[in-house]
Design an enzyme around this catalytic site. Structure first.
Site, PDB file in Angstrom:
ATOM      1  N   ASP A  93      47.768  34.943  36.294  1.00 48.17           N
ATOM      2  CA  ASP A  93      47.068  35.842  37.223  1.00 48.17           C
ATOM      3  C   ASP A  93      45.994  35.038  37.977  1.00 48.17           C
ATOM      4  O   ASP A  93      45.186  34.352  37.352  1.00 48.17           O
ATOM      5  CB  ASP A  93      46.418  36.956  36.383  1.00 48.17           C
ATOM      6  CG  ASP A  93      45.851  38.083  37.215  1.00 48.17           C
ATOM      7  OD1 ASP A  93      46.341  38.309  38.340  1.00 48.17           O
ATOM      8  OD2 ASP A  93      44.927  38.776  36.721  1.00 48.17           O
ATOM      9  N   ALA A 227      43.968  47.658  40.586  1.00 54.08           N
ATOM     10  CA  ALA A 227      44.566  48.998  40.600  1.00 54.08           C
ATOM     11  C   ALA A 227      44.198  49.850  39.380  1.00 54.08           C
ATOM     12  O   ALA A 227      44.900  50.801  39.058  1.00 54.08           O
ATOM     13  CB  ALA A 227      46.076  48.875  40.738  1.00 54.08           C
ATOM     14  N   SER A 271      40.919  46.376  34.110  1.00 55.52           N
ATOM     15  CA  SER A 271      39.657  47.069  33.807  1.00 55.52           C
ATOM     16  C   SER A 271      39.849  48.324  32.956  1.00 55.52           C
ATOM     17  O   SER A 271      39.033  48.595  32.066  1.00 55.52           O
ATOM     18  CB  SER A 271      38.933  47.438  35.107  1.00 55.52           C
ATOM     19  OG  SER A 271      38.555  46.266  35.782  1.00 55.52           O
TER      20      SER A 271
HETATM   21  P1  13P Z   1      41.425  45.912  37.874  1.00 59.68           P
HETATM   22  O1  13P Z   1      40.085  45.281  37.754  1.00 59.68           O
HETATM   23  O2  13P Z   1      41.384  47.072  38.822  1.00 59.68           O
HETATM   24  O3  13P Z   1      41.998  46.299  36.560  1.00 59.68           O
HETATM   25  O4  13P Z   1      42.425  44.837  38.532  1.00 59.68           O
HETATM   26  C1  13P Z   1      43.087  43.891  37.733  1.00 59.68           C
HETATM   27  C2  13P Z   1      43.751  42.830  38.534  1.00 59.68           C
HETATM   28  O5  13P Z   1      43.949  42.912  39.722  1.00 59.68           O
HETATM   29  C3  13P Z   1      44.212  41.654  37.789  1.00 59.68           C
HETATM   30  O6  13P Z   1      44.709  40.671  38.649  1.00 59.68           O
HETATM   31  O1  G3H Z   2      41.850  40.041  38.608  1.00 64.92           O
HETATM   32  C1  G3H Z   2      41.193  39.641  37.656  1.00 64.92           C
HETATM   33  C2  G3H Z   2      41.550  40.063  36.293  1.00 64.92           C
HETATM   34  O2  G3H Z   2      40.995  41.319  35.985  1.00 64.92           O
HETATM   35  C3  G3H Z   2      41.213  39.006  35.309  1.00 64.92           C
HETATM   36  O3  G3H Z   2      39.838  38.951  35.092  1.00 64.92           O
HETATM   37  O4  G3H Z   2      39.271  36.560  35.391  1.00 64.92           O
HETATM   38  O5  G3H Z   2      37.780  38.096  34.061  1.00 64.92           O
HETATM   39  O6  G3H Z   2      40.003  37.373  33.167  1.00 64.92           O
HETATM   40  P1  G3H Z   2      39.174  37.640  34.392  1.00 64.92           P
HETATM   41 ZN    ZN Z   3      43.756  40.650  40.583  1.00 66.30          ZN
END
Ligand code: 13P
Ligand code: G3H
Ligand code: ZN
Length: 323
Positions: A93, A227, A271
């Site tokens: 990610d 999201a 989140s």
């Molecule tokens: P949220 O913070 O809305 O859960 O988004 C997560 C996200 O986009 C991870 O890449």
């Molecule tokens: O988009 C971000 C994700 O919620 C991951 O968050 O970089 O704090 O692990 P993080």
């Molecule tokens: Zn993200």
């Protein structure tokens, strides 16, 4: 090199093809520890949903990249032994460098995101294409990003959002060869997505931009970051048991349901899981101040997280019973 296929993982190609056809979205849940991974895997097996396990750079730093890799491998053994195996992708990610993407691909990831959205357009194209060229040699799928999401996370920080310009998407997809594209239509990372006064509704997502993007790249898988719905029951639980999260709001679930029926094939949720775990841990510790066994309060959090995942898959993503 550990190739993801030897672990029983899949890339996102077939998942997205089916999601597009069936008008639902694949859930992409972030994990950083064992309890989150257990909840995601058991929740998705029970609801018979394909799933994308997401690992951020921050998660790799927190949990140790080798440990995370073996945890994901262990999870695949549980999936295989479940009697009803579901398709699972292991995804980086918000990868921000070529080297990070390569390191993930070499250690068993089946999909990577290269997030060049903070760079000028041409640099984003160049970086994304470089990652695609390496990834495709190993049959790994790549997610790119155009447009910038607002919000601040540990590793993902942007002060202001710019919506994706639909005029750019066709050129970007053609020049980079990406397999999916994250766009900015009004979502943002974290628990404070919109500034609204009490009783006021959050502004709708920019479905007009999404529609325009779909016209320019018909049938191409779109990804929605940021999201989480910022589930108010858990915000209230956190506040009730000593936390302070006034004004935390997210994307209403009905808007996500609508998005899932469109070309949006992947919906990222981190989140909401954090809120569940924090709320339940706070509640358990407050209710029993003598409890000093992490297994007790973390198992309560894990059970609630699993229930949240099943509910999301069934009622929001539409991914339940698709595996
Ligand atoms: P949220 O913070 O809305 O859960 O988004 C997560 C996200 O986009 C991870 O890449
Ligand atoms: O988009 C971000 C994700 O919620 C991951 O968050 O970089 O704090 O692990 P993080
Ligand atoms: Zn993200």
């Amino acid at each position: 090199m550990t190739h993801y296929k030897t672990l029983g993982l899949v890339n996102t190609k077939e998942m997205f093809r089916k999601a597009m056809e069936g008008r639902y979205a694949i859930p992409a849940y972030n994990f950083n520890n064992m309890e989150q991974l257990q909840a995601i895997i058991s929740g998705c097996i029970e609801s018979r949903s394909p799933v994308i396990l997401q690992v951020s750079k921050g998660a790799r730093n927190y949990a140790n990249q080798t440990l995370l890799q073996y945890m994901a491998q262990g999870a695949m053994e549980i999936v295989k032994a479940s009697g009803h195996p579901i398709p699972v992708a292991l995804h980086l990610d918000h990868g921000d460098t070529y080297e990070l993407a390569v390191s993930c691909i070499e250690t068993g990831f089946s999909s990577v995101m290269i997030d060049g959205s903070a760079h000028p357009y041409n640099k984003n194209v160049e970086l994304t294409k470089k990652v695609v060229d390496f990834a495709h040699k190993h049959d790994v799928t790549v997610e790119g990003e155009l447009g910038v999401l607002a919000g601040i996370e540990e590793e993902v920080s942007h002060e202001a959002s710019h919506y994706t310009n639909p005029d750019d998407v066709e050129d970007f997809v053609k020049k980079t060869g990406v397999d999916s594209l994250a766009i900015s239509i009004g979502t943002s990372h974290g628990a404070y997505k919109f500034k609204v006064k009490p009783g006021e509704k959050v502004p709708p997502l920019r479905f007009d931009i999404l529609k325009e993007v779909e016209k320019r790249i018909p049938g191409f898988p779109i990804v929605l970051h940021g999201a989480s719905s910022v589930l108010q029951d858990y915000v209230a639980m956190i506040n009730q048991y000593g936390g302070h999260m006034e004004g935390a709001v997210g994307v209403p679930e009905e808007q996500l349901r609508e998005a899932a029926k469109s070309a949006v094939c992947k919906i990222n949720i981190d989140s909401d899981g954090r809120l569940v775990v924090t709320g339940v841990v706070r509640r358990e510790l407050a209710k029993d101040p003598k409890n000093f066994d992490p297994r007790k309060y973390l198992s309560a959090a894990r059970d609630e997280l699993k229930a949240m995942i099943i509910k999301k898959n069934r009622e929001v993503l539409g991914s339940a019973d698709r595996a």
